[in-house]
Write a protein that holds these residues in place. Sequence first.
Motif, short mmCIF file in Angstrom:
data_model
loop_
_atom_site.label_atom_id
_atom_site.label_comp_id
_atom_site.label_asym_id
_atom_site.label_seq_id
_atom_site.Cartn_x
_atom_site.Cartn_y
_atom_site.Cartn_z
N ARG A 1 -11.89 0.14 2.09
CA ARG A 1 -11.76 1.25 1.15
C ARG A 1 -12.07 0.79 -0.28
NH1 ARG A 1 -8.96 5.67 3.07
NH2 ARG A 1 -9.93 6.65 1.28
N ALA A 2 -11.69 -0.47 -0.60
CA ALA A 2 -11.98 -1.01 -1.95
C ALA A 2 -13.49 -1.03 -2.18
CB ALA A 2 -11.40 -2.40 -2.09
N GLN A 3 -14.23 -1.39 -1.14
CA GLN A 3 -15.70 -1.43 -1.27
C GLN A 3 -16.29 -0.05 -1.49
OE1 GLN A 3 -16.69 -3.93 2.14
NE2 GLN A 3 -18.03 -5.08 0.78
N GLN A 4 -15.56 0.97 -1.01
CA GLN A 4 -16.03 2.35 -1.21
C GLN A 4 -15.58 2.92 -2.56
OE1 GLN A 4 -14.18 3.97 2.32
NE2 GLN A 4 -16.16 4.20 3.33
N GLY A 5 -14.85 2.09 -3.33
CA GLY A 5 -14.45 2.51 -4.67
C GLY A 5 -13.07 3.14 -4.78
N HIS A 6 -12.23 3.01 -3.74
CA HIS A 6 -10.87 3.58 -3.77
C HIS A 6 -10.03 2.82 -4.81
CE1 HIS A 6 -6.85 4.67 -2.48
NE2 HIS A 6 -7.35 5.53 -1.61
N PRO A 7 -9.55 3.51 -5.87
CA PRO A 7 -8.87 2.80 -6.98
C PRO A 7 -7.65 1.96 -6.54
CG PRO A 7 -9.32 5.08 -7.59
CD PRO A 7 -9.65 4.96 -6.14
N GLN A 8 -6.78 2.53 -5.70
CA GLN A 8 -5.59 1.76 -5.29
C GLN A 8 -5.99 0.54 -4.45
OE1 GLN A 8 -1.63 1.71 -2.62
NE2 GLN A 8 -2.70 3.63 -2.63
N ALA A 9 -6.99 0.73 -3.58
CA ALA A 9 -7.44 -0.39 -2.73
C ALA A 9 -8.03 -1.51 -3.60
CB ALA A 9 -8.49 0.12 -1.74
N ILE A 10 -8.79 -1.12 -4.63
CA ILE A 10 -9.36 -2.12 -5.55
C ILE A 10 -8.22 -2.88 -6.25
CG2 ILE A 10 -10.68 -2.41 -7.71
CD1 ILE A 10 -12.43 -0.01 -6.74
N ALA B 1 0.83 -1.22 0.00
CA ALA B 1 0.00 0.00 0.00
C ALA B 1 0.86 1.26 0.00
CB ALA B 1 -0.93 -0.01 1.21
N LYS B 2 0.45 2.24 -0.80
CA LYS B 2 1.21 3.51 -0.92
C LYS B 2 0.32 4.71 -0.61
CE LYS B 2 4.25 2.09 -4.75
NZ LYS B 2 3.49 1.14 -5.54
N ASP B 3 0.93 5.87 -0.63
CA ASP B 3 0.24 7.16 -0.48
C ASP B 3 -0.74 7.17 0.70
OD1 ASP B 3 1.70 7.86 -2.76
OD2 ASP B 3 0.13 7.09 -4.08
N ASP B 4 -2.01 7.50 0.42
CA ASP B 4 -2.96 7.62 1.53
C ASP B 4 -3.31 6.27 2.17
OD1 ASP B 4 -4.26 7.05 -0.93
OD2 ASP B 4 -6.19 7.56 -0.04
N LEU B 5 -2.96 5.16 1.52
CA LEU B 5 -3.23 3.84 2.12
C LEU B 5 -2.02 3.29 2.87
CD1 LEU B 5 -5.28 1.93 -0.63
CD2 LEU B 5 -6.13 3.16 1.37
N SER B 6 -0.90 3.99 2.76
CA SER B 6 0.31 3.52 3.41
C SER B 6 0.09 3.41 4.93
CB SER B 6 1.42 4.51 3.04
OG SER B 6 2.39 4.52 3.97
N GLY B 7 0.48 2.28 5.51
CA GLY B 7 0.29 2.05 6.95
C GLY B 7 -1.05 1.39 7.29
N CYS B 8 -1.96 1.26 6.31
CA CYS B 8 -3.26 0.62 6.56
C CYS B 8 -3.11 -0.90 6.55
CB CYS B 8 -4.27 0.99 5.48
SG CYS B 8 -4.74 2.72 5.50
N ASP B 9 -3.94 -1.59 7.33
CA ASP B 9 -3.94 -3.06 7.26
C ASP B 9 -4.91 -3.52 6.16
OD1 ASP B 9 -6.46 -2.73 8.35
OD2 ASP B 9 -5.96 -3.57 10.30
N ALA B 10 -4.88 -4.84 5.87
CA ALA B 10 -5.67 -5.38 4.76
C ALA B 10 -7.17 -5.14 4.97
CB ALA B 10 -5.38 -6.86 4.58
N LYS B 11 -7.61 -5.23 6.22
CA LYS B 11 -9.04 -5.05 6.51
C LYS B 11 -9.50 -3.64 6.10
CE LYS B 11 -12.29 -5.78 10.27
NZ LYS B 11 -12.47 -5.89 11.70
N THR B 12 -8.68 -2.66 6.47
CA THR B 12 -9.00 -1.26 6.11
C THR B 12 -8.94 -1.09 4.59
OG1 THR B 12 -7.93 -0.62 8.17
CG2 THR B 12 -8.33 1.14 6.58
N ILE B 13 -7.92 -1.69 3.96
CA ILE B 13 -7.76 -1.56 2.51
C ILE B 13 -8.98 -2.17 1.79
CG2 ILE B 13 -6.36 -2.32 0.52
CD1 ILE B 13 -3.89 -2.04 2.49
N PHE B 14 -9.46 -3.32 2.28
CA PHE B 14 -10.62 -3.96 1.64
C PHE B 14 -11.88 -3.12 1.86
CE2 PHE B 14 -9.36 -8.68 0.98
CZ PHE B 14 -8.24 -8.26 0.27
#
Length: 291
Positions: free
Chosen positions: A202-211, A187-200
């Motif tokens: 964010r993916a559900q909210q449509g975040h391109p990098q998380a997807i 994970a980079k930029d605004d997702l840097s430091g996030c765990d997989a649960k948070t990243i997933f």
Amino acid sequence: MTTLAIDIGGTKLAAALIDKEMYVIDRYELATPASKTQDALQICLAELVAPLAARAQRVAIASTGIIQDGALNAINPENLGGLAHFPLVEVVTRLTRLPCIAVNDAQAAAWAEYHALREEIGDMVFLTVSTGVGGGIISDGRLLVGTGGLAGHLGHTLADPNGPRCGCGRIGCVEAIASGRGIAAAAKDDLSGCDAKTIFFRAQQGHPQAIALKQRSAQTLARLIADIKASTDCQCVVIGGSVGLSEGYLDLVSTFLSGEPKTYRTQLLAARYKHNAGLLGAALLAQEVIS
Ligand SMILES: [Zn+2]
């Protein structure tokens, strides 16, 4: 006969009493000691088995790492630090004075999931995708353990020769890319430091990098499944773990797998057990070995 089942993971230790019908009667959990030394683990195990051992007739241990001749050997030092070699069966036998077996946790979970299948199947592979990626292979109705205990460590097969270094020492393992830890590390930029649960989330909210990170994990797993089909000719692959069972993940793996030639596709199923698969699988194995 009642089995005292113990599950040793990188973050927590669990113990349960399991009756002969495979019902969990009583269950306790403790955090894996942060120091990850032999003494600390021994003290934790003693605390864990104390309230349960008197009501059991045998012990079954499912543990992270490679289990060879009853000893635990860490394949990924990040998971179990100073426990490079720990005489698991010896220690627990001394603590409980009961006959004891030990098996790798993903192998144990594979055995539990195999017994939960509704169809008559001889060849099945189990994959767990959570902090790491583990696996277990059932071939012709038998759990493959291997002479050194390494069989089924599918998370340490190659996904990308230019990928990140895995905790096991290899470059580009499936685990280094598809696991929760691998997803978080990429994970980079605004997702840097996030765990997989948070990243997933964010993916559900449509975040391109998380997807993209979620897709990269699912695609890596789909390629692994095609390789597994080619090497085992399994009739199905059962997927578990917190990443594997997260919303929409299995469908994504299935979509990527449908892009592989038909020969390398197989039926995908969601794991039935979440937290108790290792405990139940180890208890089932103990039931067969210790009568
Ligand atoms: Zn690896």
